[in-house]
Design a protein around this motif. Structure first.
Motif, PDB file in Angstrom:
ATOM      1  N   UNK A 214      15.443  40.351  73.844  1.00 53.05           N
ATOM      2  CA  UNK A 214      14.973  41.568  73.421  1.00 53.05           C
ATOM      3  C   UNK A 214      16.219  42.690  73.128  1.00 53.05           C
ATOM      4  N   UNK A 215      15.930  43.470  72.788  1.00 51.65           N
ATOM      5  CA  UNK A 215      16.969  44.624  72.413  1.00 51.65           C
ATOM      6  C   UNK A 215      16.484  45.738  73.486  1.00 51.65           C
ATOM      7  N   UNK A 216      17.487  46.515  74.115  1.00 51.98           N
ATOM      8  CA  UNK A 216      17.164  47.739  75.132  1.00 51.98           C
ATOM      9  C   UNK A 216      18.349  48.584  74.839  1.00 51.98           C
ATOM     10  N   UNK A 217      17.968  49.923  74.445  1.00 52.74           N
ATOM     11  CA  UNK A 217      18.957  51.041  74.488  1.00 52.74           C
ATOM     12  C   UNK A 217      19.268  51.489  75.804  1.00 52.74           C
ATOM     13  N   UNK A 218      20.269  51.784  76.053  1.00 50.14           N
ATOM     14  CA  UNK A 218      20.904  51.930  77.412  1.00 50.14           C
ATOM     15  C   UNK A 218      20.173  53.132  78.089  1.00 50.14           C
ATOM     16  N   UNK A 219      19.874  54.344  77.161  1.00 50.62           N
ATOM     17  CA  UNK A 219      19.495  55.491  77.644  1.00 50.62           C
ATOM     18  C   UNK A 219      17.716  55.406  77.729  1.00 50.62           C
ATOM     19  N   UNK A 220      17.234  54.389  77.099  1.00 49.24           N
ATOM     20  CA  UNK A 220      16.005  54.378  77.403  1.00 49.24           C
ATOM     21  C   UNK A 220      15.711  52.986  77.968  1.00 49.24           C
ATOM     22  N   UNK A 221      16.141  52.897  79.225  1.00 50.15           N
ATOM     23  CA  UNK A 221      15.412  51.723  80.235  1.00 50.15           C
ATOM     24  C   UNK A 221      14.059  51.698  80.144  1.00 50.15           C
ATOM     25  N   UNK A 222      13.726  50.207  79.983  1.00 48.10           N
ATOM     26  CA  UNK A 222      12.372  49.776  79.995  1.00 48.10           C
ATOM     27  C   UNK A 222      11.748  49.640  78.492  1.00 48.10           C
ATOM     28  N   UNK A 223      12.355  50.063  77.516  1.00 50.03           N
ATOM     29  CA  UNK A 223      11.597  50.002  76.166  1.00 50.03           C
ATOM     30  C   UNK A 223      12.481  48.926  75.358  1.00 50.03           C
ATOM     31  N   UNK A 224      11.489  48.038  75.204  1.00 49.39           N
ATOM     32  CA  UNK A 224      12.147  46.496  74.827  1.00 49.39           C
ATOM     33  C   UNK A 224      11.747  46.361  73.300  1.00 49.39           C
TER      34      UNK A 224
END
Length: 482
Positions: A214-224
């Protein structure tokens, strides 16, 4: 509601009108976001004028929807006298810098705001109306609920939205991915469609195949954002095609004035069948025909190249967020375009040439030594393909102009399609392919061969000939490049 269809060249413009579009949109070389479409140039304005006269009341919209650099504006100014020769009813623009120029040089043409401007709220619509725009092509991110609110707030402006075709993964199509990876800017009309490329994840292949990557943006933890690889590739950005033919009443109730089909780079076959399907669906919605009459035309959308479909943002953003895999595909190829019926004199001339050709064949045989003639006859018996056959007059049969696009022979499974006939199988024995220059019957034709179709079928203007694609497998999407 207006039905607006794409036209990448003059031929597609004809089929857009012939198959039921109220209006069509074209591009001009260098000033359209579909530079790779044929677009329009040189003296084609003459053919466009002829088509407008042939289909009175149909509108012509012109896309000038690139982001203009200074040199683009200079080039546009230089070519203005040429553009004035086109019977353009409206210009579709996103760059406000060109608006005063269009208003000055084309005072009788309407201004339509391009979807590239990302207009999706009532206050923006009010602002564009104050600048002189008659219509706003809404950003594809607008929901039907928001469209209804915009129409209620600004009832005296026309609203247009996409109803069918490919969608860009980027916001209102304003993508930088192509420019980043290939140096070809989508905003200047050179999109390389990198979002649909098949990426190999190399060392992460096993993880990707498991579906756990999965991709996860570092400033939006928990959004995959899941990344799944199958058949040695992954497409994480390829959006589904939009399809709203089952929801036209909702679009009408939302206050839309025009429904736009995407596809200036699509084929003639695509333009014709998609336009026809929506024409029949709209006619059913308006009570002009019964829904049962429209149904088989709508079902033909499955026989046009397409990806998985979605309703986009119209009902829920979640519908638009779902990506897909694979290229668009179709069970059919367009074999030929069928032109106008030959006049009686033209048909008689072909039959006369056939008679002259047959006489020359007979005279040659008569002049041969009996032994040589016997040898010739034996050879033709063994190799019937070598025998020259001339066309004979068949009572009730008519000749039509025939423009071959793909190879056809007498073993091909052919179907005629037309604006008002879903499809008719062309039965063997009821049609012939004839060389109009000498009246000989052709065993096969392909692109570049002069040909007329001689048949007992009565064909409507705008008829197309399609053939089954033997490589097509239902449920399996091939990467055909289409």
């Amino acid at each position: 509601m207006e039905l607006l269809s794409p036209a990448g060249n003059v031929e597609k413009l004809y089929y857009a009108y012939a198959y039921g579009a109220d209006a069509a949109y074209i591009g001009l070389k260098r000033f359209s976001l579909r530079v790779k479409a044929d677009n329009f140039y040189e003296d084609e304005y003459k053919k466009v004028i002829e088509l407008k006269n042939k289909f009175p009341g149909r509108k012509l919209h012109c896309a000038l929807n690139i982001a203009f650099h200074n040199n683009d504006i200079d080039n546009f100014i230089r070519d203005i006298d040429y553009f004035k020769q086109y019977p353009i009813d409206a210009f579709i623009v996103q760059d406000l810098g060109i608006v005063p120029l269009i208003q000055k040089e084309f005072p009788d043409a309407d201004l339509h705001l391009s979807t590239q401007a990302s207009c999706i709220n009532r206050e923006a619509v009010k602002m564009y109306k104050s600048l002189g725009f008659k219509r706003v092509v809404l950003g594809r991110e607008a929901s039907l609920k928001e469209i209804r609110e915009i129409k209620d707030a600004v009832p005296d402006i026309e609203l247009e939205a996409f109803v069918h075709g490919a969608m860009c993964i980027a916001y209102s199509g304003r993508c930088l991915m192509s420019a980043l990876l290939t140096g070809r800017s989508a905003q200047s009309g050179f999109c390389s469609h990198t979002c649909r490329w098949e990426f190999d994840l190399k060392s992460a292949k096993k993880i990707a195949e498991s579906g756990e990557l999965v991709l996860e943006e570092r400033s939006r933890r928990g959004e995959y954002f899941p990344v799944y690889e199958g058949d040695d590739f992954t497409e994480i950005l390829s959006s589904k095609d939009i399809r709203m033919i089952e929801h036209l009443k909702d679009m009408k109730d939302a206050g839309l004035d025009s429904l736009k089909i995407e596809g200036r780079m699509k084929s003639t076959y695509y333009v014709a069948l998609v336009t026809r399907a929506y024409r029949k669906a709209l006619d059913a919605l308006e009570g002009k025909i019964k829904q049962e009459e429209a149904a088989p035309f709508i079902a033909e959308l499955e026989n046009v190249s397409h990806r998985e479909s979605t309703t986009g943002f119209y009902y829920s953003r979640a519908d638009a967020d779902k990506t897909t895999q694979g290229a668009s595909d179709s069970a059919y190829d367009l074999a030929a375009t069928i032109g106008t019926k030959l006049t009686d004199d033209e048909q008689r001339a072909v039959l006369n040439r056939a008679s002259l050709t047959q006489k020359a064949i007979d005279d040659e045989l008569d002049a041969m030594h009996p032994k040589a003639r016997e040898a010739r006859e034996r050879d033709l018996e063994k190799n019937p393909d070598r025998r020259i056959v001339t066309v004979k007059e068949n009572n009730g049969w008519r000749m039509y102009k025939y423009e071959p696009l793909n190879m056809v022979d007498y073993d091909s499974e052919l179907e005629f399609i037309s604006p008002d006939v879903v499809s008719v199988k062309a039965e063997k024995g009821k049609w012939l392919l004839v060389d109009p220059e000498n009246g000989t019957v052709r065993n096969w034709v392909c692109n570049g061969h002069p040909c007329v179709l001689y048949t007992q079928y009565e064909l409507q203007n705008g008829t197309l000939l399609r053939t089954k694609d033997n490589g097509y497998i239902a449920g399996k999407v091939r990467d055909t490049g289409r």
